[in-house]
Enzyme design. Structure first.
Site, mmCIF file in Angstrom:
data_model
loop_
_atom_site.group_PDB
_atom_site.id
_atom_site.type_symbol
_atom_site.label_atom_id
_atom_site.label_comp_id
_atom_site.label_asym_id
_atom_site.label_seq_id
_atom_site.Cartn_x
_atom_site.Cartn_y
_atom_site.Cartn_z
ATOM 1 N N TYR A 175 0.422 -1.392 0.580
ATOM 2 C CA TYR A 175 -0.271 0.151 -0.054
ATOM 3 C C TYR A 175 0.660 1.139 -0.243
ATOM 4 O O TYR A 175 0.317 2.177 -0.564
ATOM 5 C CB TYR A 175 -0.837 0.119 1.218
ATOM 6 C CG TYR A 175 -1.656 1.651 1.508
ATOM 7 C CD1 TYR A 175 -2.357 2.444 0.156
ATOM 8 C CD2 TYR A 175 -1.519 1.702 2.554
ATOM 9 C CE1 TYR A 175 -2.871 3.189 0.808
ATOM 10 C CE2 TYR A 175 -1.990 3.236 2.603
ATOM 11 C CZ TYR A 175 -2.453 4.030 1.967
ATOM 12 O OH TYR A 175 -2.526 5.134 2.463
ATOM 13 N N GLN A 215 -5.804 19.208 4.145
ATOM 14 C CA GLN A 215 -5.529 19.307 2.180
ATOM 15 C C GLN A 215 -6.572 18.620 2.653
ATOM 16 O O GLN A 215 -7.588 17.818 3.390
ATOM 17 C CB GLN A 215 -3.747 17.887 2.095
ATOM 18 C CG GLN A 215 -4.080 17.445 0.480
ATOM 19 C CD GLN A 215 -5.584 16.082 0.794
ATOM 20 O OE1 GLN A 215 -5.462 15.107 1.629
ATOM 21 N NE2 GLN A 215 -5.753 15.704 -0.298
ATOM 22 N N ASP A 273 6.939 18.163 -4.468
ATOM 23 C CA ASP A 273 7.188 16.663 -4.522
ATOM 24 C C ASP A 273 7.128 15.144 -5.414
ATOM 25 O O ASP A 273 6.801 15.738 -6.293
ATOM 26 C CB ASP A 273 6.075 16.258 -3.060
ATOM 27 C CG ASP A 273 4.264 15.327 -3.739
ATOM 28 O OD1 ASP A 273 4.851 15.124 -4.424
ATOM 29 O OD2 ASP A 273 3.705 16.035 -3.430
ATOM 30 N N HIS A 280 1.805 12.928 -7.472
ATOM 31 C CA HIS A 280 1.242 11.732 -6.206
ATOM 32 C C HIS A 280 2.023 10.542 -5.765
ATOM 33 O O HIS A 280 1.337 9.525 -5.416
ATOM 34 C CB HIS A 280 0.002 11.813 -7.020
ATOM 35 C CG HIS A 280 -0.909 11.233 -5.934
ATOM 36 N ND1 HIS A 280 -1.858 12.113 -5.021
ATOM 37 C CD2 HIS A 280 -1.411 10.171 -4.599
ATOM 38 C CE1 HIS A 280 -3.048 11.980 -4.447
ATOM 39 N NE2 HIS A 280 -2.570 10.752 -4.048
ATOM 40 N N TYR A 288 -9.576 16.724 0.159
ATOM 41 C CA TYR A 288 -9.513 15.415 -1.247
ATOM 42 C C TYR A 288 -11.738 16.247 -1.124
ATOM 43 O O TYR A 288 -12.178 16.047 -0.053
ATOM 44 C CB TYR A 288 -9.800 14.348 -0.899
ATOM 45 C CG TYR A 288 -8.523 14.030 -1.240
ATOM 46 C CD1 TYR A 288 -7.844 14.143 -2.585
ATOM 47 C CD2 TYR A 288 -7.928 12.521 -0.553
ATOM 48 C CE1 TYR A 288 -7.080 13.612 -2.791
ATOM 49 C CE2 TYR A 288 -6.625 12.233 -1.227
ATOM 50 C CZ TYR A 288 -6.245 12.465 -1.880
ATOM 51 O OH TYR A 288 -5.395 12.102 -2.681
ATOM 52 N N LYS A 295 -3.117 21.351 -5.480
ATOM 53 C CA LYS A 295 -1.100 20.430 -5.705
ATOM 54 C C LYS A 295 -1.928 19.303 -6.719
ATOM 55 O O LYS A 295 -2.876 18.655 -6.986
ATOM 56 C CB LYS A 295 -1.590 19.198 -4.061
ATOM 57 C CG LYS A 295 -1.016 18.274 -4.026
ATOM 58 C CD LYS A 295 -0.590 17.738 -2.540
ATOM 59 C CE LYS A 295 0.342 16.270 -2.599
ATOM 60 N NZ LYS A 295 -0.298 15.650 -2.510
HETATM 61 C C1 LIG Z 1 0.754 6.064 1.165
HETATM 62 C C2 LIG Z 1 0.533 7.459 0.665
HETATM 63 C C3 LIG Z 1 -1.075 8.174 1.616
HETATM 64 C C4 LIG Z 1 -1.280 8.856 0.113
HETATM 65 N N1 LIG Z 1 -2.115 9.489 0.314
HETATM 66 C C5 LIG Z 1 -2.376 10.736 0.204
HETATM 67 C C6 LIG Z 1 -3.612 12.270 0.849
HETATM 68 O O1 LIG Z 1 -4.023 11.453 1.039
HETATM 69 N N2 LIG Z 1 -2.906 12.934 0.212
HETATM 70 C C7 LIG Z 1 -3.190 13.548 -0.738
HETATM 71 O O2 LIG Z 1 -3.229 14.749 -1.239
HETATM 72 N N3 LIG Z 1 -1.743 12.808 -1.841
HETATM 73 C C8 LIG Z 1 -1.601 11.397 -0.659
HETATM 74 N N4 LIG Z 1 -0.136 10.963 -1.449
HETATM 75 C C9 LIG Z 1 0.686 11.343 -1.923
HETATM 76 C C10 LIG Z 1 2.033 12.368 -1.343
HETATM 77 O O3 LIG Z 1 1.221 13.269 -0.595
HETATM 78 C C11 LIG Z 1 3.261 12.766 -2.155
HETATM 79 O O4 LIG Z 1 2.636 13.861 -3.339
HETATM 80 C C12 LIG Z 1 3.673 11.806 -2.219
HETATM 81 O O5 LIG Z 1 3.923 10.886 -1.430
HETATM 82 C C13 LIG Z 1 5.189 12.046 -3.011
HETATM 83 O O6 LIG Z 1 6.104 11.331 -3.660
HETATM 84 P P1 LIG Z 1 6.759 10.502 -2.284
HETATM 85 O O7 LIG Z 1 6.677 9.727 -1.647
HETATM 86 O O8 LIG Z 1 7.729 9.848 -3.703
HETATM 87 O O9 LIG Z 1 8.302 10.692 -1.474
HETATM 88 C C14 LIG Z 1 -0.002 9.836 -0.394
HETATM 89 C C15 LIG Z 1 1.426 9.132 -0.650
HETATM 90 C C16 LIG Z 1 1.063 7.747 -0.242
HETATM 91 C C17 LIG Z 1 2.440 7.442 -0.036
#
Ligand SMILES: Cc1cc2nc3c(=O)[nH]c(=O)nc-3n(C[C@H](O)[C@H](O)[C@H](O)COP(=O)(O)O)c2cc1C
Length: 377
Positions: free
Chosen positions: A31, A134, A302, A271, A136, A247
């Protein structure tokens, strides 16, 4: 110069990820670690980040290096914050609390996901205000607006609207490993839990994590988040008096359009590669978008940041601030709260020593002049 005195446990993202893989049940590891489709997009972005070469400069007096960053009226003590991540408590039952404490102790922003396992009110209190909310928008716009009003009431100053999940990306590894929300105990996940007794006992005692912001409202993870459009952004801009961040932008035209809607910052993000396997590499889009926007809008970056050198690369290519995602989760899976703090301190320390190599003393001095070569120019 920062005062890092060495870590006990965390040496690198890669080593920590391997330990997290061993400690977590497979369905949880997949996950957090998994990406969309064949994961080509995620790997390509990492590859391009690696291929960027920085330009060392010698004989600069760097005795006063600082990695602090002023961003949208906040004095942030490190050059990065933590990206919003939903359902972190699958990693560790206290994960969201650890993140909130990290925000408080290191004075960095922790982005609180709409689907965080802790409520936005608790996050604000525990982090002592070092939190951004944040949003959604699932199927119910009224519920989303109510969340925004809650965030405003509590005191949040920054709101991030995530727009790159019109439909949830397909992440085959989590599907194959049996990850489901709500959690389902099947013969496969039962065996997985049995093979990871430490994780299972602490998580069973804490209970299955629930999204902390939803109350009695049902949370449907796979439900679409695609009902919003530019008109909604306008409505949100009118409603939210604090700073608004958009974002999930990966194209130049969208970044220009976003500015015309009055956002305070855009977040160039793929993401974490979890949405579109064929995405353009976010690090390359950062470069393209910065070239177009120049200083017209603040940019957060990011996706794929794993070390201090990566942080310096993102700033050099145009980021005004950086967020990290998976390194925080892997660190908590490996060594709980200590792991999280050590990971963050390590990346900050590496950022400082990379700046020294480049002869730079403040983050905002980094630019393309510090880049020797990129794989995409
Ligand atoms: C387990 C997980 C859950 C995430 N949940 C969200 C979320 O709820 N909202 C959101 O905007 N991005 C979510 N993201 C994306 C992160 O905000 C971010 O864009 C991303 O993890 C950055 O990349 P990196 O993991 O390679 O550092 C999620 C990422 C992961 C790994």
């Amino acid at each position: 110069m920062n005062t890092f005195s060495g870590n006990r446990y965390i040496n690198s993202f890669e080593e920590t990820r391997e330990l997290a893989r061993k400690k977590l049940p497979k369905f949880i590891f997949e996950y957090i670690d998994g990406s969309a489709g064949t994961e080509y997009g995620e790997k390509t972005n990492r590859q391009k980040l690696k291929e960027i070469q920085l330009k060392p400069e010698i004989l600069k007096n760097i005795s006063s290096i600082s990695t602090k960053q002023k961003f949208l009226n906040e004095n942030i003590q490190l050059p990065f914050g933590i990206a919003p991540m939903g359902m972190c408590q699958f990693v560790h039952p206290r994960a969201d609390r650890y993140l909130a404490c990290l925000g408080r102790d290191r004075e960095i922003p922790i982005c609180v996901s709409t689907v965080a396992s802790e409520s936005l009110e608790n996050y604000w209190e525990l982090s002592e205000g070092n939190a951004w909310f944040q949003l959604y928008v699932h199927s119910d716009i009224n519920f989303a607006i109510a969340l925004v009003k809650r965030a405003k009431k509590v005191g949040y100053k920054k709101l991030i609207l995530t727009v790159d999940v019109p439909a949830l990306g397909r992440r085959p590894r989590e599907e194959i490993a049996g990850f489901k929300v709500p959690f389902k105990l099947t013969p496969q996940t039962f065996l997985d839990c049995a093979l990871h007794p430490k994780w299972s006992i602490s998580n069973l005692l804490a209970g299955v994590p629930q999204p902390g912001n939803f109350g009695k409202n049902a949370f449907d993870r796979s439900g679409g988040r695609g009902i919003i459009d530019w008109k909604f952004l306008k409505k949100l801009r009118d409603l939210w008096e604090g700073e608004l961040i958009l974002k999930g932008i990966l194209n130049v035209e969208d970044s220009v359009k976003a500015i015309s809607f009055g956002v305070d910052a855009i977040q160039v993000s793929g993401h974490g590669g979890r949405q579109l396997d064929s995405m353009p590499a976010p690090i390359e889009m950062l470069y393209q978008i910065k070239k177009e926007l120049k200083n017209k809008c603040k940019i957060i970056f990011d996706t794929g940041i794993r070390s201090g050198e990566d942080v310096v690369k993102a700033y050099s290519l145009g980021a005004d601030f950086v967020m990290i995602g998976r390194p925080a989760l892997m660190a908590m899976a490996a060594y709980e709260k200590t792991g999280l703090y050590e990971m963050v301190d390590l990346i900050n320390h590496e950022t400082g020593i990379t700046m020294a190599q480049l002869g730079k003393t403040i983050m905002s001095d980094l630019s393309m002049k510090n880049v020797f070569r990129t794989p995409f120019q």
